[in-house]
Design a protein around this motif. Structure first.
Motif: not given
Length: 336
Positions: A2-4, A12-23, A25-30, A182-189
């Protein structure tokens, strides 16, 4: 990621690092009252192919088997000869592992050629990735003599490669487990941060609507006050016009009375000349007293008229001051 520091600027851009197969899908910014946008993420994984088997058929042809593990999405396998011509191969065998990665295997039967060089190519067009390996088949393999020695060396190499690959995969899975947590924690945050930012934007929108409502009410009130002020000005000007008209009539009447008095005094002065000296003195005294009385009366009327005129002038000055103050307030309101 996140870009605090950028949130206050609307980023409010979103940057994914260490991308996995489970990532995938379609990401939506609203953003409420603004709109939304989405993007499709297709993660990819590639691996180099290797020749796992060389066999000689009874007809003197050589069968080659190529295998590649750790691909996503599912790739395609092609065989090429030394001149780059596409070879006809059997159907590709595909296996999807527990880590969602694909393992592909393909077999092709080749004849003795000028160069005896063959290429196994694995490619995935969606992620624009291609890997290939080349093998030179010994001319002895196309004869009735055995090419087991070549195969033995190749098998040893393949076994070593498989052991190394297993170690790498085991280590990679451990890293992936840690990264997934770690990514789950980041996703929650991230979700919490987006929720907070959305709530802030909603509060700002509510505040803006309230400010617009207050400005509309103020503008409406100013219009009503201006209308009342204009009505007041009109009423006062009408009243002053009537008072001035009355004063004008008074002045005309006073002028007429003065002319009449002057005419009467002149006639009386002419009649005095014909009287005896004693009577003339008394008559002149009477005329003088009468003229003095009339002058005092006229003086009193002039003072009253002057007082009324001063009152009208004060009202006019007060009205002009109100108009000037009103213009200043309007100018200040426009500048703000």
């Amino acid at each position: 990621m996140r870009f605090s520091d950028e949130l206050k600027r609307g980023n409010i851009s979103l940057k994914l690092s260490r991308v996995r197969i489970s990532d995938e899908g379609r990401y939506r910014c609203f953003i409420p009252d603004v709109g939304d946008s989405s993007v499709q993420l297709i993660p990819g994984a590639v691996s180099s192919p290797f020749i796992v088997r060389i066999e000689r058929s009874s007809s003197g042809h050589v069968v080659l088997q190529c295998e590649s593990t750790g691909w996503y999405p599912e790739p395609e396998v092609f065989w090429l000869d030394g001149e780059g011509n596409l070879l006809s191969a059997g159907p590709t065998e595909t296996v999807r592992g527990p880590d969602d990665l694909y393992t592909v295997s393909s077999r092709v039967t080749v004849e003795k050629r000028h160069s005896n060089s063959f290429t196994c190519r694995v490619q995935q067009n969606h992620i624009n990735q291609t890997r290939e390996t080349e093998i030179k088949v010994s001319a002895d393999c196309f004869e009735f003599t055995s090419c087991s020695a070549h195969v033995a060396v190749l098998v040893v190499f393949v076994l070593l490669f498989i052991v190394a690959a297993v170690c790498v995969v085991w280590k990679w899975r451990q890293i992936q487990t840690k990264e997934r947590k770690k990514q789950q924690e980041d996703q929650t945050e991230r979700e919490q941060l987006i929720s907070e930012r959305t709530e802030d934007l909603r509060k700002e929108m509510v505040k803006l609507k309230e400010e617009l409502k207050e400005k509309d009410e103020t503008l409406k009130k100013n219009k009503e006050e201006q209308k009342d002020f204009e009505q007041e000005v009109y009423s006062k000007l009408t009243e002053q016009s009537e008072e001035l008209q009355k004063q004008r009539e008074k002045l005309r009447q006073q002028q007429t009375d003065m002319e009449t008095n002057i005419t009467v005094i002149e006639k009386e002065m002419q009649s005095v000349e014909k009287m005896a000296e004693g009577e003339r003195f008394h008559r002149m005294k009477e005329i003088t007293l009468t003229a003095k009385t009339q002058l005092n009366k006229r003086k009193q009327e002039d003072e009253n008229l002057n007082l009324q005129t001063q009152t009208i002038l004060n009202k006019t000055t007060e009205l002009l001051k109100k108009i000037t103050d009103r213009k200043k307030e309007e100018a200040q309101g426009k500048s703000q």
